[in-house]
Design an enzyme around this catalytic site. Structure first.
Site, mmCIF file in Angstrom:
data_model
loop_
_atom_site.group_PDB
_atom_site.id
_atom_site.type_symbol
_atom_site.label_atom_id
_atom_site.label_comp_id
_atom_site.label_asym_id
_atom_site.label_seq_id
_atom_site.Cartn_x
_atom_site.Cartn_y
_atom_site.Cartn_z
ATOM 1 N N GLU A 238 80.095 34.755 12.190
ATOM 2 C CA GLU A 238 79.250 34.164 11.145
ATOM 3 C C GLU A 238 77.905 34.870 11.232
ATOM 4 O O GLU A 238 77.132 34.613 12.164
ATOM 5 C CB GLU A 238 79.072 32.659 11.395
ATOM 6 C CG GLU A 238 80.322 31.830 11.199
ATOM 7 C CD GLU A 238 80.746 31.743 9.747
ATOM 8 O OE1 GLU A 238 79.930 32.022 8.848
ATOM 9 O OE2 GLU A 238 81.917 31.403 9.510
ATOM 10 N N CYS A 272 70.490 31.438 7.433
ATOM 11 C CA CYS A 272 71.357 32.565 7.028
ATOM 12 C C CYS A 272 71.628 32.514 5.528
ATOM 13 O O CYS A 272 71.896 33.536 4.919
ATOM 14 C CB CYS A 272 72.662 32.523 7.811
ATOM 15 S SG CYS A 272 73.507 30.951 7.718
HETATM 16 P P1 NAD Z 1 71.297 37.082 17.766
HETATM 17 O O1 NAD Z 1 72.430 37.894 17.310
HETATM 18 O O2 NAD Z 1 70.107 37.752 18.312
HETATM 19 O O3 NAD Z 1 71.773 36.066 18.919
HETATM 20 C C1 NAD Z 1 72.802 35.125 18.713
HETATM 21 C C2 NAD Z 1 73.419 34.755 20.053
HETATM 22 O O4 NAD Z 1 74.058 35.896 20.597
HETATM 23 C C3 NAD Z 1 72.423 34.293 21.101
HETATM 24 O O5 NAD Z 1 72.998 33.231 21.810
HETATM 25 C C4 NAD Z 1 72.263 35.514 21.991
HETATM 26 O O6 NAD Z 1 71.904 35.223 23.316
HETATM 27 C C5 NAD Z 1 73.671 36.083 21.944
HETATM 28 N N1 NAD Z 1 73.765 37.515 22.245
HETATM 29 C C6 NAD Z 1 72.865 38.500 21.968
HETATM 30 N N2 NAD Z 1 73.356 39.701 22.360
HETATM 31 C C7 NAD Z 1 74.590 39.468 22.880
HETATM 32 C C8 NAD Z 1 75.606 40.296 23.427
HETATM 33 N N3 NAD Z 1 75.441 41.621 23.533
HETATM 34 N N4 NAD Z 1 76.755 39.719 23.839
HETATM 35 C C9 NAD Z 1 76.939 38.395 23.731
HETATM 36 N N5 NAD Z 1 76.014 37.554 23.229
HETATM 37 C C10 NAD Z 1 74.857 38.084 22.801
HETATM 38 O O7 NAD Z 1 70.929 36.126 16.543
HETATM 39 P P2 NAD Z 1 69.750 35.069 16.446
HETATM 40 O O8 NAD Z 1 68.481 35.834 16.278
HETATM 41 O O9 NAD Z 1 69.862 34.067 17.528
HETATM 42 O O10 NAD Z 1 70.118 34.311 15.078
HETATM 43 C C11 NAD Z 1 69.680 34.734 13.838
HETATM 44 C C12 NAD Z 1 70.785 35.447 13.101
HETATM 45 O O11 NAD Z 1 71.905 34.615 12.996
HETATM 46 C C13 NAD Z 1 70.403 35.790 11.675
HETATM 47 O O12 NAD Z 1 70.849 37.092 11.358
HETATM 48 C C14 NAD Z 1 71.161 34.786 10.853
HETATM 49 O O13 NAD Z 1 71.441 35.178 9.542
HETATM 50 C C15 NAD Z 1 72.396 34.598 11.659
HETATM 51 N N6 NAD Z 1 73.022 33.315 11.342
HETATM 52 C C16 NAD Z 1 74.219 33.278 10.688
HETATM 53 C C17 NAD Z 1 74.779 32.061 10.333
HETATM 54 C C18 NAD Z 1 76.093 31.962 9.605
HETATM 55 O O14 NAD Z 1 76.684 30.902 9.614
HETATM 56 N N7 NAD Z 1 76.587 33.000 8.973
HETATM 57 C C19 NAD Z 1 74.105 30.882 10.641
HETATM 58 C C20 NAD Z 1 72.886 30.967 11.286
HETATM 59 C C21 NAD Z 1 72.350 32.178 11.647
#
Ligand code: NAD
Length: 514
Positions: A238, A272
């Site tokens: 997502e 998002c």
């Molecule tokens: P992010 O990708 O930086 O982090 C998300 C999660 O992934 C965190 O828990 C982080 O610790 C973990 N993570 C980071 N690198 C990783 C790796 N290499 N391996 C495993 N886990 C890892 O995202 P964010 O900044 O926390 O969230 C914002 C983003 O999320 C925005 O792009 C937003 O659009 C998206 N989002 C999507 C939805 C949806 O339903 N489509 C909903 C909410 C947010």
């Protein structure tokens, strides 16, 4: 946040800059043990009848309701969002989704009978949904409760055990979730929470869970997908969005303006599915922009229960918003509300004033890349084709909205949009209807959750066919002698014109008798 001591980390409220707690991270070395526990707990949880599993969900729901205001406080302190948004977007959606699963899980996960073609006369077919095993859920900071809880609870309802890694940006919410499952009486090992950042996330993926449900950025989604591909771990991703809002001249303009303001600025635009690109039909463009500015200027920013807009949550996001605004201003866009980045003042918390941006063009960063901030970039369009072309001109496809009093036209546009979700005369709400599958297309993601499919996605499907086992042989088995011409006739008559039907029956019976 700064490190203080070995693994304890200071947690800061982004709206006040004050310390709100300390958080201990889960050491990487503990990951194998967590998987061992999850695997041990799996057989008993998987074999538990769905009706019993949803009794646990019920206890969870009642615990949440009992501790709702405490949870609002943890969410608002952790994110800087306002209380109404914590209550409605984070808590209400979870409570609703849990209750929906309590009602529907048994039927969504029951074996599903499907038809069996006449060629297999006498047999029956069905699909069985079986839990996958240990599911890893990785979640972001913008809706730290909802986006962790709904996938976790869906995976649990389907009979999996779960390891959750919530965002390190909002760790106290992750801690609260851990307490929630513990206090609502879930058996040992069924849900575990791993606290930490991307190294821990990567370490959890590396231990080969049976399924990964990831919500977060496109960049991280791709890293996880690559890592998962090495072990053929199935995933749901997502990811981000750059959602268009298309306002036609015949829309209820006041409603569209208010919808744009809420859709673009709720949670300070850190959604998002927030409205990130506004396209307004030329004849009403000027009027729309005037009303938009008026409406945005009415908003109240702060920390109180009556305030509309909270603070930003994650410092890194402010840098992205700054970059988008600076790029737009340098290329001739104008701010009608809010401040230029050089005048932003974060001395009293990470509050960003909402920005209405005009004279934007489709090639600006603010119209192409996810901003995830309180920006409303508006541009005019002429006619249906241009609206569709502009809206689809994006690497993303999460949600979109179409505004018109002519519902036939709005539906026509909706079906031309390449998007996982479309809302007509409203914004975002598909995600709040637990009957509807939710997810994106293009770079917005892979897979769906919510609805029946949101439970089935956490299962592997076994297709079963049953023969009563009474006849000695089957027509397609050996020996083949003499069957070739008969099969030729059978295929031609069965898949050909209807009048050949009786010829087929005759040849089929003939084959059976052989
Ligand atoms: P992010 O990708 O930086 O982090 C998300 C999660 O992934 C965190 O828990 C982080 O610790 C973990 N993570 C980071 N690198 C990783 C790796 N290499 N391996 C495993 N886990 C890892 O995202 P964010 O900044 O926390 O969230 C914002 C983003 O999320 C925005 O792009 C937003 O659009 C998206 N989002 C999507 C939805 C949806 O339903 N489509 C909903 C909410 C947010």
């Amino acid at each position: 946040m700064t490190m203080t001591g070995e693994k304890k980390r200071k947690v800061i409220c982004p709206a006040t800059g004050e310390e709100i707690g300390r958080m201990e991270e889960t050491p990487l070395a503990k990951v194998p043990l967590m998987y061992e526990k999850a695997r041990q707990a799996f057989p008993a949880w998987a074999e538990m009848p769905v009706k019993k599993r949803v009794e646990h969900l019920r206890s969870l729901r009642l615990y949440m309701l009992e501790h709702m205001e405490e949870l609002v406080q943890v969410i608002t302190d952790s994110t800087g969002k306002v209380a109404v948004e914590a209550l409605t977007a984070d808590i209400l959606t979870v409570v609703d989704a849990v209750q929906h699963m309590e009602k529907t899980a048994a039927s969504a996960l029951a074996p599903r009978r499907v038809s069996t073609p006449l060629l297999f006369f006498g047999k029956k077919s069905y699909i069985e949904y079986k839990p996958r095993g240990v599911v890893l859920v990785i979640s972001p900071w913008n809706y730290p409760f909802q986006l962790a809880m709904i996938p976790v609870v869906s995976a649990l309802a389907a009979g999996n055990t779960v390891i959750l890694k919530p965002s390190e940006v909002t760790p106290l919410v992750g801690k609260w979730i851990e307490t929630l499952f513990h206090e609502s009486g879930f058996p040992e090992g069924v849900v575990q929470v791993a606290h930490g950042g991307k190294e821990l996330g990567a370490g959890l993926v590396e231990r080969k869970p049976d399924y990964i449900f990831f919500t977060g950025s496109v960049r991280t989604g791709k890293i996880i997908q690559e890592q998962a591909a090495r072990y053929l771990i199935p995933t749901t991703l997502e990811l981000g969005g750059k959602d268009p809002m298309i306002v036609f001249g015949d829309a209820h303009l006041e409603r569209a303006v208010k919808g744009a303001v809420w859709g673009g600025l709720t949670n300070s635009g850190q959604v998002c599915m927030s409205v990130e690109r506004l396209y307004v039909e030329k004849p009403v463009y000027d009027r729309f922009v005037r009303q938009l500015v008026k409406e945005v200027n009415r908003l109240q920013q702060g920390r109180g229960t009556d305030d509309d807009l909270g603070s930003m949550t994650f410092p890194g996001q402010i840098d992205i918003v700054r970059e988008h605004i600076e790029d737009a201003l340098a290329r001739g866009a104008r701010l009608l509300t809010g401040q230029e980045p050089s005048r932003w003042n974060m001395d009293n918390g990470m509050f960003l004033e909402p920005m209405v941006l005009v004279d934007v063009t489709p090639d600006m960063k603010v119209m192409r890349e996810e901003s995830f901030g309180p920006i409303l970039p508006v541009m005019p369009f002429e006619g249906e084709d241009e609206a569709v072309r502009l809206a689809n001109d994006s690497p993303y496809g999460l949600n979109a909205s179409v505004w018109s009093r002519d519902l036939e036209k709005a539906k026509r546009i909706a079906s031309r949009l390449v998007s996982g979700n479309v809302v007509i005369n409203d914004v975002m709400i598909t995600v709040a209807n637990p009957h509807l599958p939710f997810g994106g297309v293009k770079e917005s993601g892979i897979g769906r959750y919510h609805g029946d499919v949101g439970l089935q996605t956490f299962c592997h499907q076994t297709s079963v066919m049953v023969d009563p086992g009474k006849s000695a042989s089957e027509v397609n088995w050996f020996p083949y002698r003499g069957k070739y011409p008969l099969f030729l006739q059978l295929i031609r008559s069965y898949f050909g014109e209807k009048k050949a039907w009786w010829r087929f029956i005759k040849s089929y019976l003939h084959l059976l008798r052989k």
